[in-house]
Scaffold this motif. Structure first.
Motif, PDB file in Angstrom:
ATOM      1  N   THR A   1       0.852  -1.183   0.000  1.00  0.00           N
ATOM      2  CA  THR A   1       0.000   0.000   0.000  1.00  0.00           C
ATOM      3  C   THR A   1       0.889   1.235   0.000  1.00  0.00           C
ATOM      4  N   GLY A   2       0.639   2.127  -0.952  1.00  0.00           N
ATOM      5  CA  GLY A   2       1.415   3.369  -0.990  1.00  0.00           C
ATOM      6  C   GLY A   2       0.893   4.341   0.053  1.00  0.00           C
ATOM      7  N   GLY A   3       1.283   5.594  -0.079  1.00  0.00           N
ATOM      8  CA  GLY A   3       0.750   6.589   0.850  1.00  0.00           C
ATOM      9  C   GLY A   3       1.813   7.569   1.284  1.00  0.00           C
ATOM     10  N   HIS A   4       1.504   8.287   2.377  1.00  0.00           N
ATOM     11  CA  HIS A   4       2.422   9.316   2.850  1.00  0.00           C
ATOM     12  C   HIS A   4       3.500   8.686   3.723  1.00  0.00           C
ATOM     13  N   SER A   5       4.724   9.156   3.582  1.00  0.00           N
ATOM     14  CA  SER A   5       5.827   8.542   4.315  1.00  0.00           C
ATOM     15  C   SER A   5       5.796   8.894   5.804  1.00  0.00           C
ATOM     16  N   SER A   6       4.895   9.781   6.201  1.00  0.00           N
ATOM     17  CA  SER A   6       4.815  10.106   7.629  1.00  0.00           C
ATOM     18  C   SER A   6       4.092   9.018   8.410  1.00  0.00           C
ATOM     19  N   THR A   7       3.330   8.157   7.694  1.00  0.00           N
ATOM     20  CA  THR A   7       2.604   7.082   8.384  1.00  0.00           C
ATOM     21  C   THR A   7       2.836   5.734   7.702  1.00  0.00           C
ATOM     22  N   PRO A   8       4.085   5.271   7.687  1.00  0.00           N
ATOM     23  CA  PRO A   8       4.373   4.010   6.966  1.00  0.00           C
ATOM     24  C   PRO A   8       3.931   2.784   7.754  1.00  0.00           C
ATOM     25  N   SER A   9       3.587   1.730   7.036  1.00  0.00           N
ATOM     26  CA  SER A   9       3.302   0.457   7.714  1.00  0.00           C
ATOM     27  C   SER A   9       4.615  -0.310   7.861  1.00  0.00           C
ATOM     28  N   ASN A  10       4.538  -1.515   8.427  1.00  0.00           N
ATOM     29  CA  ASN A  10       5.740  -2.347   8.563  1.00  0.00           C
ATOM     30  C   ASN A  10       6.154  -3.000   7.270  1.00  0.00           C
ATOM     31  N   ALA A  11       5.235  -2.989   6.286  1.00  0.00           N
ATOM     32  CA  ALA A  11       5.499  -3.726   5.051  1.00  0.00           C
ATOM     33  C   ALA A  11       5.533  -2.772   3.871  1.00  0.00           C
ATOM     34  N   THR A  12       6.687  -2.170   3.639  1.00  0.00           N
ATOM     35  CA  THR A  12       6.812  -1.290   2.478  1.00  0.00           C
ATOM     36  C   THR A  12       7.302  -2.105   1.285  1.00  0.00           C
ATOM     37  N   ALA A  13       6.984  -1.637   0.084  1.00  0.00           N
ATOM     38  CA  ALA A  13       7.373  -2.385  -1.126  1.00  0.00           C
ATOM     39  C   ALA A  13       8.888  -2.563  -1.177  1.00  0.00           C
ATOM     40  N   ILE A  14       9.609  -1.505  -0.853  1.00  0.00           N
ATOM     41  CA  ILE A  14      11.080  -1.585  -0.918  1.00  0.00           C
ATOM     42  C   ILE A  14      11.609  -2.586   0.112  1.00  0.00           C
ATOM     43  N   GLY A  15      11.066  -2.532   1.314  1.00  0.00           N
ATOM     44  CA  GLY A  15      11.525  -3.448   2.369  1.00  0.00           C
ATOM     45  C   GLY A  15      11.265  -4.909   2.016  1.00  0.00           C
ATOM     46  N   ILE A  16      10.065  -5.186   1.483  1.00  0.00           N
ATOM     47  CA  ILE A  16       9.705  -6.570   1.120  1.00  0.00           C
ATOM     48  C   ILE A  16      10.658  -7.093   0.052  1.00  0.00           C
ATOM     49  N   LEU A  17      10.889  -6.253  -0.969  1.00  0.00           N
ATOM     50  CA  LEU A  17      11.718  -6.714  -2.077  1.00  0.00           C
ATOM     51  C   LEU A  17      13.181  -6.845  -1.649  1.00  0.00           C
TER      52      LEU A  17
END
Ligand SMILES: [Zn+2]
Length: 494
Positions: free
Chosen positions: A257-273
Motif C-alpha cells: 500500500t502506498g501513501g504518505h511517508s509520515s505514516t508508513p506500515s511495517n510492510a513497504t514495497a522496498i523493504g519486502i523486495l
C-alpha cells in the motif's frame, strides 16, 4: 601385537596410495586426446601475414556496432561491410550461394560433392559492442581506426570476433584457389546481432529447420588457448566449449500500500523486495564439481600432478577443490548456477511510499539445471507471496546440451590445434558466457565453441574493453587453423 597393527596400517597406506595413483593414470587417459591424422594434397598456407592484417583492418574500420536499443544501430554499416567482404573475397562470393536472413545476417552455402552427407557449419558474428565513450582517451589508437602498428591490428572486433569471420573467409578463398572441392556441404553464417538479441542466428536455424536440414557439426567463437591462466597448467591450454550456461533474467515485483511517508506500515514495497533479494544472495545455488571434471580430464598430464591426483579422486579431494574454486568469482561461476541482482527500481519522491518495487536478478544456469527447477528453488527461498517473479522477455534460455568429445568433429579440432600450437593441451569446457551457436543445438548434436588465438592474462580485459588488439602472427595462425580444419570437417570421414 603393536607390530601387527603397524604392518596393517602400512599395508593399508600402500594400498590407498596405489589405488589413488592407478585412478589418476586411468583418469588422464582420455579419448579426447586422440590424434587424428588426415591425408591432404593441399599445399601449406603461404600468403603474406600482412595481407590478412590489412583485410582485418579494413573490416575493423566499419562500425558495425549493435546496441540494446536497436534504433541506434547504423544498418548501412552492415551493408558496407558486406560489400567489403564481397570485394575482398571474390572467389568465395562467386562460388558460394549467399542468402540474407533476418535483415543483415549472412548465410553462405558451399555445395558439397555428396549431397547425402550432412553439412558442417562455421560461424562468427559481424557486430561488435560499442567503445565506451568514457574510455576513448585510454585507447592507444582509436577503436575503429583499424591501425596496424607494433605487430598488432588494433581496434574493436579484432578479438571479438571479426578476426574469426575473416579467417574463415581467408581459408575458404585459399581453398577455392587451390582447387579444393568439399565432399560435404559447408555452411558459413555470420549474424548481425549476437551481442544483443541474437535473432539473426535463431533465424538461420529456423531457415534450416524449414528445409529439413540436420547439421553434422558446428564451430563458433568460444574458448581460446590460454597461456598461464589455468591454475596448475604450465603448457598452453586450448579450451573448446562443448556447452554454454543457461541464462535467466527474472523480474521480481513487490506490491504494497502506498501513501504518505509520515505514516508508513511495517510492510513497504522496498523493504519486502530488499528482503527477498537478500535471501537469494544468502542462499545461493549449490556447487557442482562434475562440470569442470572433463576439463581436467582433457588437460591430462599437462595439469600439475597434484591437480591430476585431486580430480581423479574427487571422492576424497572434492571438498578441497570446491573450496579452492569457490574462492574466486571467475572459478566459482564454473561450478554453480550463479545469482546476480542487476537492477533495482522503486519510488518517485522522498516523502511518498511507493506501491511497487521491482528488481532484476540474473542467473546463469549450469548444464543439467533447468529454468523450471531454478524457479522452484527461488520460490522456496523467497517464501513470500507478496513477491511475484517472471522471466524477462527474450532473456531466458536453458543451458545447452553437452556435445561429445569422443567423436571426430572434436578430435579434428584438437588435432589441428596441436599441429599449429605444438605442445598445447586441449580440453573441453563449459562456457560461462553465451554465443549464437546455442541455437544450433536444435539441428546438431556436435556444437563446439573455439577461437584459435593465444590469450594471456593481460589480454582478458581487452575483449569488450580498451585497446582490443590482435597480433599479426596470431591472425595468421587463426587462418591456418581454419585452412586445415575446413577440409577435415568437409570430408566424408567425419
Ligand atoms: Zn563474440
Amino acid at each position: 601385537m603393536a607390530l601387527t597393527v603397524i604392518v596393517i596400517l602400512v599395508a593399508l597406506l600402500l594400498f590407498l596410495t596405489a589405488f589413488l595413483l592407478v585412478r589418476t593414470i586411468l583418469f588422464t587417459r582420455n579419448s579426447s586426446t586422440v590424434n587424428l591424422t588426415f591425408e591432404s594434397s593441399l599445399p601449406p598456407l603461404d600468403q603474406e601475414p600482412q595481407t590478412f592484417a590489412e583485410h582485418l583492418a579494413s573490416m575493423i574500420k566499419i562500425e558495425t556496432v549493435s546496441h540494446e536499443d536497436v534504433s541506434k544501430d547504423v544498418n548501412a554499416n552492415f551493408k558496407i561491410m558486406q560489400s567489403q567482404l564481397a570485394k575482398t573475397y571474390p572467389l568465395a562470393h562467386k562460388l558460394l550461394k549467399k542468402e540474407i536472413v533476418d535483415g543483415y545476417t549472412l548465410l553462405y552455402t558451399w555445395e558439397g560433392q555428396n549431397r547425402d552427407l550432412k553439412p558442417v557449419v562455421f560461424m562468427a558474428h559481424q557486430d561488435v559492442v560499442p567503445a565506451d565513450e568514457h574510455t576513448l582517451n585510454q585507447w592507444t589508437y582509436p577503436p575503429f581506426s583499424g591501425k596496424i602498428a607494433e605487430g598488432f591490428i588494433w581496434g574493436r572486433g579484432t578479438m571479438d570476433i571479426k578476426s574469426q569471420l575473416i579467417s574463415v573467409f581467408e581459408a575458404v578463398e585459399t581453398l577455392i584457389r587451390n582447387k579444393f572441392k568439399p565432399e560435404r556441404t559447408i555452411l558459413l553464417t555470420f549474424s548481425h546481432n549476437e551481442e544483443v538479441l541474437g535473432t539473426g542466428a535463431r533465424a538461420v536455424v529456423e531457415h534450416l529447420k524449414v528445409k529439413g536440414i540436420r547439421v553434422q557439426a558446428v564451430l563458433d567463437e568460444g574458448g581460446s588457448i590460454y597461456d598461464g591462466l589455468i591454475p596448475g597448467v604450465k603448457s598452453l591450454a586450448a579450451t573448446i566449449g562443448i556447452s554454454e550456461k543457461g541464462y535467466l533474467s527474472l523480474k521480481l515485483t513487490a506490491n504494497a500500500t502506498g501513501g504518505h511517508s509520515s505514516t508508513p506500515s511495517n510492510a513497504t514495497a522496498i523493504g519486502i523486495l530488499a528482503k527477498a533479494v537478500t535471501r537469494l544472495e544468502a542462499h545461493r545455488f549449490p556447487h557442482n564439481i562434475k562440470m569442470v571434471k572433463p576439463m581436467f580430464q582433457g588437460l591430462g598430464t599437462s595439469a600439475s600432478p597434484l591437480m591430476q591426483l585431486a580430480f581423479a579422486n574427487l571422492w576424497l579431494f572434492g571438498g578441497v577443490i570446491i573450496h579452492t574454486l569457490a574462492a574466486k568469482p571467475e572459478t566459482d561461476a564454473t561450478i554453480r548456477t550463479t545469482t546476480a541482482p542487476t537492477l533495482f527500481h522503486s519510488g518517485v519522491k522522498d516523502n511518498v511510499l511507493p506501491s511497487v518495487a521491482e528488481a532484476v536478478v540474473n542467473f546463469r544456469l549450469l548444464p543439467g539445471e533447468t529454468i523450471a527447477e531454478v524457479c522452484e528453488h527461488i520460490r522456496s527461498i523467497i517464501n513470500d507471496d507478496r513477491v511475484t517473479f517472471e522471466p524477462m522477455d527474450q532473456k531466458a534460455w536453458e543451458a545447452s546440451p553437452l556435445s561429445p568429445v569422443d567423436c571426430k568433429a572434436y578430435q579434428h579440432i584438437s588435432s589441428v590445434v596441436r599441429e599449429i600450437f605444438p605442445g598445447s593441451a586441449v580440453a573441453p569446457y563449459i562456457m560461462l558466457g553465451g554465443t549464437d551457436s546455442r541455437n544450433f543445438c536444435d539441428v546438431s548434436d556436435n556444437v563446439y565453441r573455439f577461437t584459435p588465438i593465444v590469450v594471456k592474462e593481460e589480454d582478458l580485459n581487452r575483449v569488450h574493453g580498451v585497446n582490443e588488439r590482435l597480433e599479426i602472427d596470431a591472425l595468421y595462425k587463426m587462418v591456418d587453423t581454419f585452412y586445415r580444419l575446413i577440409p577435415r570437417w568437409a570430408s566424408k570421414d567425419m
